[in-house]
Each structure stands twice: as structure tokens, then as C-alpha cells.
Scaffold this active site. Structure first.
Site, PDB file in Angstrom:
ATOM      1  N   GLU A   1       0.840  -1.203   0.000  1.00 35.99           N
ATOM      2  CA  GLU A   1       0.000   0.000   0.000  1.00 35.99           C
ATOM      3  C   GLU A   1       0.876   1.255   0.000  1.00 35.99           C
ATOM      4  OE1 GLU A   1      -2.246  -0.982   3.506  1.00 35.99           O
ATOM      5  OE2 GLU A   1      -2.951  -2.810   2.536  1.00 35.99           O
TER       6      GLU A   1
ATOM      7  N   HIS B   1      -1.412   0.980  15.446  1.00 37.44           N
ATOM      8  CA  HIS B   1      -0.143   1.344  14.799  1.00 37.44           C
ATOM      9  C   HIS B   1       1.029   1.140  15.755  1.00 37.44           C
ATOM     10  CE1 HIS B   1      -3.395   3.747  13.019  1.00 37.44           C
ATOM     11  NE2 HIS B   1      -2.752   3.601  11.875  1.00 37.44           N
TER      12      HIS B   1
ATOM     13  N   GLU C   1      -4.488  -6.872   2.604  1.00 37.42           N
ATOM     14  CA  GLU C   1      -3.259  -7.570   2.999  1.00 37.42           C
ATOM     15  C   GLU C   1      -3.307  -9.047   2.613  1.00 37.42           C
ATOM     16  OE1 GLU C   1      -4.989  -5.492   4.903  1.00 37.42           O
ATOM     17  OE2 GLU C   1      -3.594  -3.804   5.066  1.00 37.42           O
TER      18      GLU C   1
ATOM     19  N   ALA D   1       2.532  -3.440  11.025  1.00 40.19           N
ATOM     20  CA  ALA D   1       2.380  -4.842  11.442  1.00 40.19           C
ATOM     21  C   ALA D   1       0.968  -5.094  11.963  1.00 40.19           C
ATOM     22  CB  ALA D   1       3.408  -5.184  12.518  1.00 40.19           C
ATOM     23  N   ASP D   2       0.372  -4.061  12.522  1.00 39.13           N
ATOM     24  CA  ASP D   2      -1.001  -4.163  13.046  1.00 39.13           C
ATOM     25  C   ASP D   2      -2.008  -4.509  11.949  1.00 39.13           C
ATOM     26  OD1 ASP D   2      -0.543  -2.084  15.718  1.00 39.13           O
ATOM     27  OD2 ASP D   2       0.733  -1.873  13.977  1.00 39.13           O
TER      28      ASP D   2
END
Lengths: 337, 411
Positions: free
Chosen positions: A29, A129, A60, A84-85
Site C-alpha cells: 500500500e 499502529h 493484505e 504490522a497491526d
């Protein structure tokens, strides 16, 4: 040699690998024209063309699934999960697919895939985040999990990850992207240029996966850390006056067991530090390994300093984030036991 | 409990017929064979929307091939297709029975859906890459993969190419362009799209084809795949095999009550073709169309194959508990083998005695292969695989923690 931030070092790793190997491409993204929200892929689209560095839909699962298909074809995709979240929609593709394709096809198909994702707190990012999901990957057979702490290691480890023939989850400590933040919030942030590990070769080099780094030698206690916490641990040692050894694990799986055992058996005391939640965190695995391998050399119970078992609390971030005083408290408990 | 006059009501879809009821396909209407036009392969997706709501048919129920979709297939190719389908059905019957005899843990037939995997494989290039679900074993059969290796896999015996690691029917063969089957549904669909993107990236000529059931179209992976396929115009064919049943859930539970599964393509701007999945010629023709389109850099096609799962979902399933037992026989679009047989007979290219002989040959091939595989071993035979082999291929090289675990096991 050039002085690089971790972002510049990661960008340089991608640049070097895209230059060397036409099978390397990167997407995610905002990764293409814009160069990523953290600028890790900046200039790559301009230099290598849109087919080698491009924007992906906000999905994702699709990013990971498509990258697996590309890797099966024979490319070496490097994907960016913006935080990563956000990786949970990709989790099934990584855990049930990428991790197992070599195994379930009896070595017929392989997935040389690198999954980059910024992780960790200390940026006022709130619940979505700031997370540190490394244990969700180290628990999975077939994945490797890597976390650098410095620009030099970030570049060398990312090149190793891209060249690795198995899927590698590459977690980037975003709190130290631009400087080695050490948890002492009352002091001005030091830029990477003042840190020796920001001296980064401009060309190709590797830091091997599975090898820890002794950041500070010491005789009395071992601190096991990775990512941002390496710098926080070093600050804690400076402030504590305790002669502690700090080990930067760099790779969580496969972890450098020899380095851990050598250090803890030497010092007899062990403090484990990570940002992630405590229960079933990676520290639990480290604690078990230390107990299994160093039990008769231990002088004190193993200590863990971690995030708490709560969602990441936005306004209470600095009560949640492991800081030098919390680490020093654990070190003193270990020394006094 | 009294209800307010304006109270909302929750809708739970239900099939028309359950065990004890007569099969009910009344009110279903299909276009006549030959009625649906065949568009040019470069027709824009917006002009193809109506195809999502019709049904492309070539064979009528008497065996005649009609209309613009009728592929020009030589009788020899049709006979080959028929023989592959007979072999597949015989193989399925034998392996289903083998599970009942305790020779393996699990099996899945493709009974009633044979035309899809066989005709599509014949329409694709042998080097095209397939990302199937667990019910397209016909791909391997039509690519002449050794039947004995399929059985060895099902028996997890010493010669199992998957080394005893995979559930029966989860085959994999890279040299045959057959991707490793996953038991997690629809995960293969975005992977197929990614593979197709890679093929385009590399300037290759091979395309990808992937299959999933109508039930699995509800998975996010399908929608991720459709988005990526559309955005990057990937050379991929996405096949939704609508066999009406996802284990015990009728297709309405996956969203088939209000629209078709092909219509999913409309929203993504992907050409949506809906085809009679029991019509070998129609399946062949739409696949050829989609493959040509993909090869011409015109992007993906979504094909809904309208068919019926005549067998149970797997050996662990008993469909008599949730649907009428004679529903398959009542299926208005017949049986794919019978229909191709009929067509060949209408052409004067096939006779009853030839058919019986072909059936017998398929049975004998399966019987002989079965003996060969069983000689090697069936599931549970001690020593088929070294216990320590479970640590191989987790990674390219065995890391220290797996080496230690292997030692703990006693090697």
C-alpha cells in the site's frame, strides 16, 4: 560508507537487490509512486519502473496471496505491510500457505518471500499502529522472523532475508527508523549519524540470519533484547551502573541459541526485554530456553520486562512502553536475588 | 411473544428440498443450447455483463452440438475427453471404496463434475499453471500424471510423493503445472493471480487457472483475488464450480439466492461467463475463450460452472442427512459423461459396445493400478516413512531447534 538512517539503509538494501536480481520486486500500500508512508521504497519506482515497485490495493490477504503466487513462479517478492497491526488479514496466507508450501509439496514448490512490516510503539500510534506481533510468527513452523536494531544490521539482514529461500517475516522497529531512541524521553533524540552502526556500506553485504550480536559486553547480567528495546536496554545499563551484557538477538527464529547460552552461563543472570504483551510473548520462549540450557548456572530467577497484557493504550503509551527505569528495577531484582 | 407490526425479520436462506422431500428444480429456466452469442475475445467487460445471468450451453439434451460456442473438436479429442472422464469416475469409485475398506483416511470424489476438470485441462496449454481446489483431480488425469502416484499419495505409502505429510487428495506436481492443494479454502485464488502477474512480469506466455467452490466465494481471499486480477489485468481464469452444495450448506448460504456467482465478476469489471458445467463442449469453449483473452493481455475471466455435486462432500459426509437422495438424478442438466457419450453417438463416432469396453478398460486400469499401489502399502503400514523425515522441508536447511527435536525423537 555513508551515514544512513534505518529507513535509508532499508531503501539501500532494496535498491541493491533490485539492481542485482531482476526477480526482486516490491509492492504494498502506497509503496510505488509515493515511496511508502515511511519512505522505505522511495525512488525505487522511478529507478526500476512501475512493474518492479508498485502500489497495491488495501487488502493484505491479496498482497500476501499474490506475493506467494509470484514466489512460487520463481520471483523474489518483497512486500510491505504498512503497519504490522494490519497483517491479520494476511495471517492465513502467511501461516497456512507461505510457511507450509515447501513442506506440504515435499520440496516441490518453495516460497522465497520477504514480508516487511513496521512494528512497535512509542510513536503515539494507538492500538492499530503500535503492536509487536512477533510471537505470532515465531510460533509458526516454516517462517523465519527477523528484527534489526540498527541501520547496518537492517540493510545486511534485509539482503539476507531477500536471498533466503524460505519466507521471512522482517519486522522493522519504526521507533528507531530515524534515530536510536533509547526510552529516555527527557533527553533530545540522537540522530543515527551520531551512532557508529549508521555507517553503512553503499553496496552489497549480508548480516547472516540466525546470529545475535553482543552490543555491550558485561560480566554480571545478560539482557536479551531486539529491535527498539536494544537501545532502551543499553540506556538502562548505562544508568544502572551494573556491568551487564546486552545481546541483540537480530533473528528470533531460528534464534542464536549458542550466543544466548554463552552469555547467560557466563553471567548467571538474565533479563528479557520486549515491547509485546507479556503472556505467551517471545520472552516466554527465551525464558524457557535459558532455563533449559543454563539452569545450573543461574544465580537468580529470570526476569521479564515487557508490554502489559492490555491493548496498546494511546494516551498511556509511556506507562506501557518498557523504559530504562523498569529495566533497571528488573536488573536490581536479578542482582539482589 | 407478541411481535410489533413493524418488527424486523431476519432472513435465513433455506433450500427448497430436504431429506424426504421430492427434488424441486421447478421454476428454473435456462437459455436454450446455442442461444447465447459468442463475443469477440477483446470485447470490453462492460459489454459482457449479461453473460453473468444466462447460461452458455452447446449440447442439447439429445446430444446435438448447437450454436456459436460449439468448439471445433475432432472426434478423437472428444473420445479422449470421454475416456478421461470414465477413468476419473472409475478412479473415484475405487478410492472412495478403498477408504471404506480402511485403506486410507479420507477421499473426495468429483462425481458429476468430471467435465469441468477434464475439458478445461484439454482446453488449456499443458504448460499453463493450475491452482485447483481439492475436487479437480481430473487435471492430473488429463495431464497423464501417473495414476499410481495419485494412489500412493492417497495411501500415504512409501512411494507417496508428498512423503506422508498431506491429507489424501492433496496432490502436488510442479512438472505438471499442478499446485499443491491446500485444505484452507480459496487461499489458492490470490496465489493464482500472483502467479499470473509474475508470468506477465516475466514476459512469459503461460497463463494461470484456478478453481474454487461456490461456497468458498464467500471467503475474503476470493474477493482479494478478484480485486488484484482486475487491477493488474492478470492473465488468469478464475473458475467457480457451483455444485450447489458446500458440505451441507446449499448455495444460498454463499449468496446464490439473489444473484449468480458469475455476477461477482460484474462488480470487479471482470468478464463473467456462466456455463453449463455438465456440458463438456460448453466448458471447453468458454475455457478456450478465456485462455485466448488472457494470452492476448486482455486480463482475467470469471467462469461459473453450473453443476451438481452428485457424490458426498467427502468420505466423512453423508448427504442423505441434508438433501433428497435422488436430487442428483433429478438434476435438470444431466450427467456430463452421459451427455458427451450421447453427443459422440449422435455424431456416429461412438457405439454402446465401445462405451462398455471403454468403461471396462477404465475399471481394469484402476484395478491394476490399485493392486500395484497396495503392494507398496496402504495407510498405517509401519515403516512407510522414517519418523525423522517429518523434520525435512520445514525449511531448506534444518535449523538447530529442529535438529534437537529430531534427536529427541531418537535419531
Amino acid at each position: 560508507m555513508a551515514s544512513m538512517t534505518m529507513i535509508q539503509a532499508l531503501n539501500s538494501a532494496l535498491d541493491v537487490m533490485m539492481e542485482r536480481d531482476p526477480n526482486v520486486l516490491t509492492f504494498g500500500e502506497d509503496v510505488g509512486y509515493f515511496g511508502g508512508v515511511f519512505k522505505v521504497t522511495e525512488h525505487l519506482q522511478k529507478k526500476y519502473g512501475a512493474k518492479r515497485c508498485f502500489d497495491a490495493p488495501i487488502n493484505e490477504c491479496g498482497i500476501a496471496g499474490a506475493a506467494i503466487g509470484m514466489a512460487v513462479y520463481g520471483l523474489r517478492p518483497v512486500i510491505e505491510i504498512q503497519f504490522a497491526d494490519y497483517m491479520y488479514p494476511a495471517y492465513d496466507q502467511l501461516v497456512s500457505e507461505a510457511a507450509r508450501i515447501r513442506y506440504r509439496s515435499a520440496n516441490d514448490y518453495t516460497v522465497p518471500l520477504t514480508v516487511r512490516m513496521p512494528y512497535g510503539g512509542g510513536i503515539y500510534g494507538g492500538q492499530t499502529h503500535s503492536q509487536s506481533p512477533e510471537a505470532l510468527f515465531t510460533h509458526v513452523a516454516g517462517l523465519k522472523t527477523v528484527i534489526p536494531a540498527t541501520p547496518y544490521d537492517a540493510k545486511g539482514l534485509l539482503i539476507s532475508a531477500i536471498e533466503d529461500d524460505d519466507p521471512v517475516v522482517f519486522l522493522e522497529p519504526k521507533r528507531v527508523y530515524n534515530g536510536p531512541f533509547d526510552g529516555r524521553r527527557d533527553r533530545p533524540v540522537i540522530p543515527w549519524s551520531k551512532h557508529p552502526a549508521s555507517d553503512v556500506p553503499e553496496g552489497y553485504y549480508k548480516v547472516p540470519l540466525g546470529k545475535a550480536n553482543i552490543v555491550r559486553e558485561g560480566a554480571d547480567l545478560t539482557i536479551l533484547a531486539y529491535g527498539t528495546m536494544v537501545h532502551v536496554a543499553v540506556a538502562a545499563v548505562e544508568d544502572s551502573g551494573i556491568d551487564a551484557e546486552v545481546l541483540d538477538l537480530r533473528t528470533l527464529l531460528p534464534v542464536d541459541i549458542d550466543a544466548i547460552v554463552a552469555s547467560v552461563c557466563k553471567t548467571g543472570r538474565c533479563v528479557i526485554v520486549h515491547e509485546a504483551t507479556r503472556t505467551s510473548g517471545y520472552g516466554a520462549e527465551l525464558s524457557a530456553l535459558v532455563q533449559e540450557h543454563c539452569f545450573y548456572k543461574l544465580e537468580a530467577p529470570i526476569e521479564r520486562v515487557t508490554g502489559f497484557d492490555t491493548p496498546y493504550p494511546h494516551a498511556l503509551e509511556w506507562d506501557y512502553f518498557p523504559t530504562p527505569p523498569r529495566i533497571i528495577k528488573a536488573m536490581r531484582r536479578a542482582m539482589e536475588a | 411473544m407478541s411481535r410489533r407490526s413493524n418488527a424486523l425479520d431476519l432472513h435465513i436462506p433455506a433450500p427448497r428440498a430436504r431429506p424426504g422431500d421430492a427434488p424441486d428444480f421447478s421454476g428454473w429456466s435456462f437459455p436454450e443450447p446455442g442461444e447465447t452469442p459468442r463475443p469477440e475475445i477483446d470485447a470490453p467487460a462492460v459489454e459482457l455483463r449479461e453473460f453473468a445471468y444466462g447460461l452458455i450451453r452447446v449440447l442439447d439434451m439429445d446430444g446435438a452440438a448447437i450454436g456459436p460456442w460449439a468448439p471445433r473438436l475432432a472426434p478423437e479429442a472428444l473420445r479422449r475427453g470421454l475416456k478421461y472422464m470414465l477413468l476419473l469416475r472409475a478412479f473415484d469409485e475405487r478410492m472412495h471404496r478403498a477408504q471404506r475398506q480402511g485403506k486410507t483416511s479420507f477421499y473426495m470424489q468429483s462425481h458429476g463434475e468430471e467435465a469441468i476438470s477434464i475439458a478445461q485441462t484439454m482446453a488449456l496449454d499443458p504448460s499453463d499453471m493450475c491452482f485447483p481446489s481439492y475436487r479437480q483431480q481430473g487435471i492430473l488425469i488429463a495431464r497423464d500424471y501417473p495414476l499410481v502416484d495419485m494412489m500412493n499419495q492417497i495411501y500415504s505409502n512409501k512411494h507417496d510423493p508428498m512423503k506422508g505429510r498431506q491429507l489424501p487428495v492433496m496432490y502436488s506436481s510442479k512438472k505438471d503445472g499442478f499446485f499443491s492443494i491446500s485444505g484452507n479454502l480459496a487461499t489458492q485464488v490470490p496465489q493464482a493471480v500472483g502467479w499470473a502477474m509474475a508470468s506477465a512480469y516475466a514476459g512469459d506466455v503461460r497463463i494461470a487457472s484456478t478453481w474454487l467452490g461456490e461456497g468458498s466465494t464467500a471467503e475474503g481471499d476470493f474477493h482479494a483475488a478478484m480485486t488484484f486480477a482486475s487491477v493488474y489485468r492478470a492473465p488468469v481464469i478464475v473458475n467457480v464450480v457451483n455444485n450447489q452444495w458446500a458440505i451441507s450448506s446449499f448455495q444460498g448460504i454463499a449468496g446464490g439466492e439473489n444473484t449468480t456467482f458469475a455476477a461477482r465478476g460484474v462488480g470487479y469489471g471482470v468478464p463473467p461467463l456462466r456455463v453449463d458445467g455438465n456440458d463438456f463442449l460448453a466448458v471447453y469453449a468458454v475455457t478456450q475463450w478465456a485462455a485466448e483473452r488472457a494470452r492476448a493481455n486482455l486480463g482475467p475471466t470469471l467462469i461459473e460452472h453450473f453443476t451438481y455435486r452428485a457424490g458426498p462432500h467427502s468420505t466423512s459426509d453423508d448427504p442423505a442427512r441434508y438433501r433428497p437422495t435422488d436430487e442428483a438424478r433429478a438434476w435438470p442438466l444431466g450427467d456430463p459423461i452421459e451427455r458427451l457419450k450421447q453427443h459422440l453417438m449422435v455424431l456416429g463416432e461412438w457405439r454402446e459396445d465401445q462405451h462398455r469396453a471403454a468403461q471396462e478398460e477404465a475399471l481394469e486400469t484402476v484395478r491394476a493400478t490399485g493392486r500395484e499401489a497396495e503392494k507398496v502399502g496402504v495407510l498405517g503400514v509401519e515403516g512407510a516413512h522414517e519418523a525423522t523425515s517429518m523434520f525435512d522441508d520445514v525449511y531448506k536447511d534444518v535449523p538447530w531447534h529442529l535438529r534437537r527435536q529430531r534427536e529427541d525423537l531418537g535419531a
